[in-house]
Design a protein around this motif. Structure first.
Motif, PDB file in Angstrom:
ATOM      1  N   LEU A 294       0.851  -1.186   0.000  1.00  0.00           N
ATOM      2  CA  LEU A 294       0.000   0.000   0.000  1.00  0.00           C
ATOM      3  C   LEU A 294       0.891   1.242   0.000  1.00  0.00           C
ATOM      4  N   PRO A 295       1.055   1.889  -1.158  1.00  0.00           N
ATOM      5  CA  PRO A 295       1.978   3.039  -1.256  1.00  0.00           C
ATOM      6  C   PRO A 295       1.613   4.181  -0.323  1.00  0.00           C
ATOM      7  N   ALA A 296       0.310   4.404  -0.107  1.00  0.00           N
ATOM      8  CA  ALA A 296      -0.099   5.560   0.685  1.00  0.00           C
ATOM      9  C   ALA A 296       0.438   5.496   2.114  1.00  0.00           C
TER      10      ALA A 296
ATOM     11  N   ARG B  80       3.093  -3.382   3.781  1.00  0.00           N
ATOM     12  CA  ARG B  80       2.725  -4.610   3.091  1.00  0.00           C
ATOM     13  C   ARG B  80       1.779  -5.387   4.008  1.00  0.00           C
ATOM     14  N   VAL B  81       0.621  -5.726   3.465  1.00  0.00           N
ATOM     15  CA  VAL B  81      -0.398  -6.381   4.286  1.00  0.00           C
ATOM     16  C   VAL B  81      -0.954  -7.597   3.539  1.00  0.00           C
ATOM     17  N   PRO B  82      -1.331  -8.653   4.268  1.00  0.00           N
ATOM     18  CA  PRO B  82      -1.944  -9.813   3.615  1.00  0.00           C
ATOM     19  C   PRO B  82      -3.417  -9.555   3.321  1.00  0.00           C
ATOM     20  N   VAL B  83      -3.822  -9.801   2.086  1.00  0.00           N
ATOM     21  CA  VAL B  83      -5.192  -9.504   1.669  1.00  0.00           C
ATOM     22  C   VAL B  83      -5.743 -10.642   0.808  1.00  0.00           C
ATOM     23  N   PHE B  84      -7.042 -10.581   0.577  1.00  0.00           N
ATOM     24  CA  PHE B  84      -7.712 -11.421  -0.404  1.00  0.00           C
ATOM     25  C   PHE B  84      -8.285 -10.515  -1.484  1.00  0.00           C
TER      26      PHE B  84
ATOM     27  N   SER C 224      -8.192   1.308  -3.888  1.00  0.00           N
ATOM     28  CA  SER C 224      -6.893   1.986  -3.930  1.00  0.00           C
ATOM     29  C   SER C 224      -6.913   3.357  -3.268  1.00  0.00           C
ATOM     30  N   LYS C 225      -8.128   3.896  -3.005  1.00  0.00           N
ATOM     31  CA  LYS C 225      -8.222   5.227  -2.428  1.00  0.00           C
ATOM     32  C   LYS C 225      -8.933   5.270  -1.076  1.00  0.00           C
ATOM     33  N   ILE C 226      -9.891   4.353  -0.871  1.00  0.00           N
ATOM     34  CA  ILE C 226     -10.751   4.444   0.314  1.00  0.00           C
ATOM     35  C   ILE C 226     -10.759   3.125   1.061  1.00  0.00           C
TER      36      ILE C 226
END
Length: 255
Positions: free
Chosen positions: A171-173, A177-181, A223-225
């Protein structure tokens, strides 16, 4: 699919006709195949001597055993649909219902609509996320991870939920680095129907229908919210019927 038992052809025919079974039932009255597969119940005596421990083998076209499904206790057993749902998840769900949920599509599925005392049934939450949307995998810190929670019931024994392998997203913001689905995935959870005598007797002759309830908790982000964490109620209907204890006619029974 085929089933094999230590019963004679006459007993299997009687049972097959009565239960309207449309797949092959194979007679192994001397338990040769049962011994060859090393599933003989050596503790069985009297009329049950020679019987197998209940379970499933998945055998490929070359005769090689690829998977086997057995429980430690003979009163507990997988169903055919439960096994298929493990081998081929897209084919094994007998019942599917869609649930309204914000930011994603959700369907609840189950391997069986009908079960017996001791049966294992797979419940599934099938999630489809829009493009560029993710949810957080279990173990994520600082965010609400997705979590399937099924309410406990005295008649059902719940096994831990099974989640797919997570993807690590940068997540650049926030430079994390996070684990996601992402995309489409399934969360499954097995339950075992009680096999205690009191419960079996309470079913009567027609059985009972149970409503299994729970919730799916998650926080969806694009990507924004990052949207607010939410919880969506889920439920499954399961009919539990008594075991068939009717014996074959006396002249063909095991002695």
């Amino acid at each position: 699919m085929a089933a094999i038992s230590y019963d004679s052809e006459a007993i299997l025919k009687n049972f097959s006709d009565r239960r309207k079974i449309d797949f092959p039932l194979l007679a192994d009255p001397d338990s040769k195949a049962i011994r060859a597969y090393d599933v003989l119940n050596s503790e069985a005596t009297g009329q049950y001597k020679g019987m197998a421990r209940p379970g499933y083998f998945f055998v490929d076209t070359k005769g090689v055993i690829r998977e086997k499904f057995f429980e430690a206790k003979y009163r507990e057993r997988f169903s055919g649909n439960n096994v298929i749902s493990r081998l081929f998840p897209e084919l094994g769900e007998e019942v599917t219902n869609h649930v309204e949920a914000p930011h994603l599509r959700l369907a609840v599925e189950q391997s069986d609509r009908t079960a017996f005392p001791g049966s294992r049934v797979t419940l599934t939450a099938a999630v489809q996320l829009p493009r560029d949307v993710h949810v957080y995998a279990p173990g994520t810190e600082g965010y609400k991870a997705i979590n399937l929670v099924i309410d406990p019931m005295p008649e059902m024994e719940l096994r831990p939920p099974i989640y797919p392998r997570a993807k690590v997203l940068y997540l650049p913001a926030i430079k994390e680095r996070v684990p996601v689905f992402e995309g489409t995935f399934r969360i499954s959870q097995d339950l075992k129907v009680s096999s205690v005598a009191e419960f079996s007797k309470s079913l009567g002759t027609e059985g009972k229908t149970f409503t299994i309830t729970g919730k799916l908790e998650y926080q969806a982000c694009d990507s924004k919210i990052c949207f607010l964490p939410t919880s969506v109620p889920v439920e499954w209907q399961l009919q539990v019927v008594p075991l068939d204890r009717q014996r074959a006619p006396e002249d063909i029974r095991h002695k």
